[in-house]
Design a protein around this motif. Structure first.
Motif, PDB file in Angstrom:
ATOM      1  N   LEU A  39       0.734  -1.197  -0.088  1.00 22.64           N
ATOM      2  CA  LEU A  39       0.040   0.131  -0.037  1.00 22.64           C
ATOM      3  C   LEU A  39       0.854   1.369  -0.222  1.00 22.64           C
ATOM      4  O   LEU A  39       0.518   2.085  -0.492  1.00 22.64           O
ATOM      5  N   THR A  40       1.873   1.055   0.603  1.00 25.14           N
ATOM      6  CA  THR A  40       2.878   2.522   0.750  1.00 25.14           C
ATOM      7  C   THR A  40       3.552   2.818  -0.648  1.00 25.14           C
ATOM      8  O   THR A  40       3.616   3.892  -1.049  1.00 25.14           O
ATOM      9  N   LEU A  41       3.989   1.722  -1.389  1.00 27.53           N
ATOM     10  CA  LEU A  41       4.616   1.802  -2.722  1.00 27.53           C
ATOM     11  C   LEU A  41       3.162   2.114  -3.782  1.00 27.53           C
ATOM     12  O   LEU A  41       3.669   2.998  -4.632  1.00 27.53           O
ATOM     13  N   GLN A  42       2.094   1.676  -3.580  1.00 28.38           N
ATOM     14  CA  GLN A  42       1.041   1.901  -4.318  1.00 28.38           C
ATOM     15  C   GLN A  42       0.700   3.593  -4.278  1.00 28.38           C
ATOM     16  O   GLN A  42       0.736   4.238  -5.057  1.00 28.38           O
ATOM     17  N   GLY A  43       0.713   3.888  -2.845  1.00 27.45           N
ATOM     18  CA  GLY A  43       0.280   5.443  -2.744  1.00 27.45           C
ATOM     19  C   GLY A  43       1.256   6.315  -3.221  1.00 27.45           C
ATOM     20  O   GLY A  43       1.160   7.122  -3.741  1.00 27.45           O
ATOM     21  N   TRP A  44       2.730   5.893  -3.122  1.00 26.88           N
ATOM     22  CA  TRP A  44       3.754   6.736  -3.380  1.00 26.88           C
ATOM     23  C   TRP A  44       3.872   7.008  -5.165  1.00 26.88           C
ATOM     24  O   TRP A  44       4.039   7.855  -5.567  1.00 26.88           O
ATOM     25  N   LEU A  45       3.425   5.792  -5.679  1.00 29.87           N
ATOM     26  CA  LEU A  45       3.519   5.595  -7.184  1.00 29.87           C
ATOM     27  C   LEU A  45       2.353   6.620  -7.882  1.00 29.87           C
ATOM     28  O   LEU A  45       2.454   7.399  -8.663  1.00 29.87           O
ATOM     29  N   ILE A  46       1.279   6.676  -7.246  1.00 32.89           N
ATOM     30  CA  ILE A  46      -0.078   7.189  -7.521  1.00 32.89           C
ATOM     31  C   ILE A  46       0.428   8.651  -7.310  1.00 32.89           C
ATOM     32  O   ILE A  46      -0.032   9.515  -8.196  1.00 32.89           O
ATOM     33  N   SER A  47       0.963   9.157  -6.044  1.00 30.95           N
ATOM     34  CA  SER A  47       1.037  10.405  -5.706  1.00 30.95           C
ATOM     35  C   SER A  47       2.168  11.203  -6.953  1.00 30.95           C
ATOM     36  O   SER A  47       2.072  12.211  -7.426  1.00 30.95           O
ATOM     37  N   GLN A  48       3.227  10.435  -7.173  1.00 37.27           N
ATOM     38  CA  GLN A  48       4.172  10.841  -8.107  1.00 37.27           C
ATOM     39  C   GLN A  48       3.717  10.828  -9.588  1.00 37.27           C
ATOM     40  O   GLN A  48       4.010  11.911 -10.116  1.00 37.27           O
ATOM     41  N   PHE A  49       3.009  10.164 -10.060  1.00 41.16           N
ATOM     42  CA  PHE A  49       2.202   9.963 -11.263  1.00 41.16           C
ATOM     43  C   PHE A  49       1.346  11.431 -11.387  1.00 41.16           C
ATOM     44  O   PHE A  49       1.311  12.335 -12.126  1.00 41.16           O
ATOM     45  N   THR A  50       0.434  11.532 -10.082  1.00 44.81           N
ATOM     46  CA  THR A  50      -0.407  12.752 -10.184  1.00 44.81           C
ATOM     47  C   THR A  50       0.426  14.108 -10.261  1.00 44.81           C
ATOM     48  O   THR A  50      -0.242  15.031 -10.827  1.00 44.81           O
ATOM     49  N   LEU A  51       1.509  13.924  -9.427  1.00 48.10           N
ATOM     50  CA  LEU A  51       2.392  15.226  -9.341  1.00 48.10           C
ATOM     51  C   LEU A  51       2.950  15.641 -10.794  1.00 48.10           C
ATOM     52  O   LEU A  51       2.730  16.733 -11.281  1.00 48.10           O
ATOM     53  N   GLN A  52       3.356  14.712 -11.475  1.00 46.52           N
ATOM     54  CA  GLN A  52       4.086  15.019 -12.799  1.00 46.52           C
ATOM     55  C   GLN A  52       2.913  15.282 -13.854  1.00 46.52           C
ATOM     56  O   GLN A  52       3.114  16.215 -14.765  1.00 46.52           O
ATOM     57  N   LEU A  53       1.792  14.648 -13.994  1.00 48.56           N
ATOM     58  CA  LEU A  53       0.930  15.078 -14.741  1.00 48.56           C
ATOM     59  C   LEU A  53       0.052  16.214 -14.727  1.00 48.56           C
ATOM     60  O   LEU A  53       0.010  16.949 -15.464  1.00 48.56           O
ATOM     61  N   LEU A  54       0.007  16.540 -13.356  1.00 42.51           N
ATOM     62  CA  LEU A  54      -0.661  18.098 -13.098  1.00 42.51           C
ATOM     63  C   LEU A  54       0.212  19.107 -12.991  1.00 42.51           C
ATOM     64  O   LEU A  54      -0.200  20.228 -12.710  1.00 42.51           O
ATOM     65  N   LEU A  55       1.553  18.937 -13.198  1.00 43.82           N
ATOM     66  CA  LEU A  55       2.401  20.048 -12.821  1.00 43.82           C
ATOM     67  C   LEU A  55       2.119  21.374 -13.839  1.00 43.82           C
ATOM     68  O   LEU A  55       2.245  22.143 -13.509  1.00 43.82           O
ATOM     69  N   PRO A  56       2.050  20.789 -15.223  1.00 40.64           N
ATOM     70  CA  PRO A  56       1.981  22.027 -16.158  1.00 40.64           C
ATOM     71  C   PRO A  56       0.425  22.641 -16.259  1.00 40.64           C
ATOM     72  O   PRO A  56       0.448  23.564 -16.922  1.00 40.64           O
ATOM     73  N   ILE A  57      -0.536  22.054 -15.429  1.00 41.66           N
ATOM     74  CA  ILE A  57      -1.861  22.506 -15.507  1.00 41.66           C
ATOM     75  C   ILE A  57      -2.013  23.592 -14.520  1.00 41.66           C
ATOM     76  O   ILE A  57      -1.579  23.650 -13.600  1.00 41.66           O
ATOM     77  N   ASN A  58      -3.141  24.456 -15.073  1.00 39.15           N
ATOM     78  CA  ASN A  58      -3.567  25.671 -14.005  1.00 39.15           C
ATOM     79  C   ASN A  58      -4.097  24.944 -13.042  1.00 39.15           C
ATOM     80  O   ASN A  58      -4.705  23.809 -12.859  1.00 39.15           O
ATOM     81  N   ARG A  72      -6.769  25.432 -11.501  1.00 41.67           N
ATOM     82  CA  ARG A  72      -8.133  25.129 -11.355  1.00 41.67           C
ATOM     83  C   ARG A  72      -8.457  23.708 -12.120  1.00 41.67           C
ATOM     84  O   ARG A  72      -9.553  23.099 -11.828  1.00 41.67           O
ATOM     85  N   GLY A  73      -7.333  23.209 -12.838  1.00 44.60           N
ATOM     86  CA  GLY A  73      -7.630  21.768 -13.190  1.00 44.60           C
ATOM     87  C   GLY A  73      -7.146  20.579 -12.226  1.00 44.60           C
ATOM     88  O   GLY A  73      -7.414  19.509 -12.803  1.00 44.60           O
ATOM     89  N   HIS A  74      -6.694  21.203 -11.073  1.00 45.67           N
ATOM     90  CA  HIS A  74      -6.299  20.111 -10.285  1.00 45.67           C
ATOM     91  C   HIS A  74      -7.439  19.173  -9.740  1.00 45.67           C
ATOM     92  O   HIS A  74      -7.195  18.239  -9.122  1.00 45.67           O
ATOM     93  N   LYS A  75      -8.540  19.603  -9.884  1.00 47.55           N
ATOM     94  CA  LYS A  75      -9.679  19.143  -9.462  1.00 47.55           C
ATOM     95  C   LYS A  75      -9.988  17.673 -10.136  1.00 47.55           C
ATOM     96  O   LYS A  75     -10.677  16.747  -9.833  1.00 47.55           O
ATOM     97  N   TRP A  76      -9.099  17.595 -11.252  1.00 42.44           N
ATOM     98  CA  TRP A  76      -9.167  16.395 -12.160  1.00 42.44           C
ATOM     99  C   TRP A  76      -8.098  15.416 -11.740  1.00 42.44           C
ATOM    100  O   TRP A  76      -8.103  14.119 -12.351  1.00 42.44           O
ATOM    101  N   ALA A  77      -7.589  15.516 -10.603  1.00 39.36           N
ATOM    102  CA  ALA A  77      -6.409  14.732 -10.284  1.00 39.36           C
ATOM    103  C   ALA A  77      -7.113  13.240  -9.979  1.00 39.36           C
ATOM    104  O   ALA A  77      -6.298  12.189 -10.136  1.00 39.36           O
ATOM    105  N   LEU A  78      -8.132  13.164  -9.096  1.00 42.42           N
ATOM    106  CA  LEU A  78      -8.419  11.882  -8.772  1.00 42.42           C
ATOM    107  C   LEU A  78      -9.300  11.140  -9.945  1.00 42.42           C
ATOM    108  O   LEU A  78      -8.782   9.693 -10.049  1.00 42.42           O
ATOM    109  N   MET A  79      -9.838  11.745 -10.933  1.00 43.28           N
ATOM    110  CA  MET A  79      -9.957  11.170 -12.201  1.00 43.28           C
ATOM    111  C   MET A  79      -9.004  10.499 -12.929  1.00 43.28           C
ATOM    112  O   MET A  79      -9.082   9.517 -13.358  1.00 43.28           O
ATOM    113  N   PHE A  80      -8.254  11.341 -13.257  1.00 43.77           N
ATOM    114  CA  PHE A  80      -6.884  11.070 -13.899  1.00 43.77           C
ATOM    115  C   PHE A  80      -6.142   9.852 -13.089  1.00 43.77           C
ATOM    116  O   PHE A  80      -5.745   8.764 -14.034  1.00 43.77           O
ATOM    117  N   SER A  81      -5.849   9.870 -12.019  1.00 38.76           N
ATOM    118  CA  SER A  81      -5.297   8.932 -11.214  1.00 38.76           C
ATOM    119  C   SER A  81      -6.175   7.399 -11.252  1.00 38.76           C
ATOM    120  O   SER A  81      -5.692   6.494 -11.736  1.00 38.76           O
TER     121      SER A  81
END
Length: 227
Positions: free
Chosen positions: A44-63, A65-74
């Motif tokens: 679970l720790t590895l799963q949470g870390w991978l999801i958080s890193q993916f979400t961070l890299q994916l939403l970094l260039p987005i405004n 206001r678009g961070h509300k989509w983080a849960l959906m994208f993950s």
């Protein structure tokens, strides 16, 4: 009797009941669920870390206001990745090889990004249809071209995912069939074919992961243009 290599892409049916829903819900049953404890296990720790890193890299260039989509994208990334990987196991069915399923995922999400852009910043969203400084005679042609490119985005999303997975599964089945046929005739060639099949399987694992990431990444780019 000649084998039909496309039978593997038919929706599985048991006693006349389609099992597509079972294939779609299976990944969620296999994923470990988080607990209310402060300290989780290593998985679970590895799963949470991978999801958080993916979400961070994916939403970094987005405004923001678009961070509300983080849960959906993950969730979409994990869902597609699980379906693609499970489809590589023997005696399984890959729902993401069906164009109808992929279009059912691509069209609503793409349309949501377009609607958000038209609602929040209509001038900026419509400005994408006509680049600044375009000569007057080219304006109608460019508007038509940009409109077609806008509406072809969900088709490209669905077809890309379907074509890559379908081609990989077909190639694996063709090479596996050749290895079985060559085994009693030319064992050495069959062994070389089996090695090639193993390498191709590793490549398909990478393709399954990359295609899930590309699908979500392109959706995030479409969202970036509209927030």
């Amino acid at each position: 009797m000649a084998l039909n290599f496309f039978d593997q892409f038919m929706s599985p049916v048991f006693l006349g009941v389609p099992l597509m829903a079972l294939a779609l819900t299976l990944p969620w049953a296999l994923l470990p669920s988080p607990t209310s404890r402060w300290i989780n296990n290593r998985l679970l720790t590895l799963q949470g870390w991978l999801i958080s890193q993916f979400t961070l890299q994916l939403l970094l260039p987005i405004n923001p206001r678009g961070h509300k989509w983080a849960l959906m994208f993950s969730s979409l990334m994990i869902f597609l990745l699980s379906l693609n990987m499970l489809g590589l196991l023997p005696y399984t069915f890959t729902p993401t090889t069906q164009l109808s399923l992929n279009m059912g995922l691509a069209v609503p999400l793409w349309l949501a990004t377009v609607v958000i852009g038209m609602r929040n910043q209509p001038t900026h969203s419509l400005g994408h249809l006509l680049p600044e400084g375009t000569p007057a005679p080219l304006i109608p042609i460019l508007i038509i071209i940009e409109t077609i490119s806008l509406f072809i985005r969900p088709l490209a999303l669905g077809v890309r995912l379907t074509a890559n997975l379908t081609a990989g599964h077909l190639l694996i089945q063709l090479i596996a069939t050749a290895a079985f046929v060559l085994l009693p005739l030319m064992p050495t060639v069959a062994l070389m074919t089996a090695v090639l099949l193993f390498l191709l399987t590793l490549l398909e694992v990478a393709v399954a992961m990359i295609q899930a990431y590309v699908f979500v990444l392109l959706l995030s780019l479409y969202l970036q243009e509209n927030v």
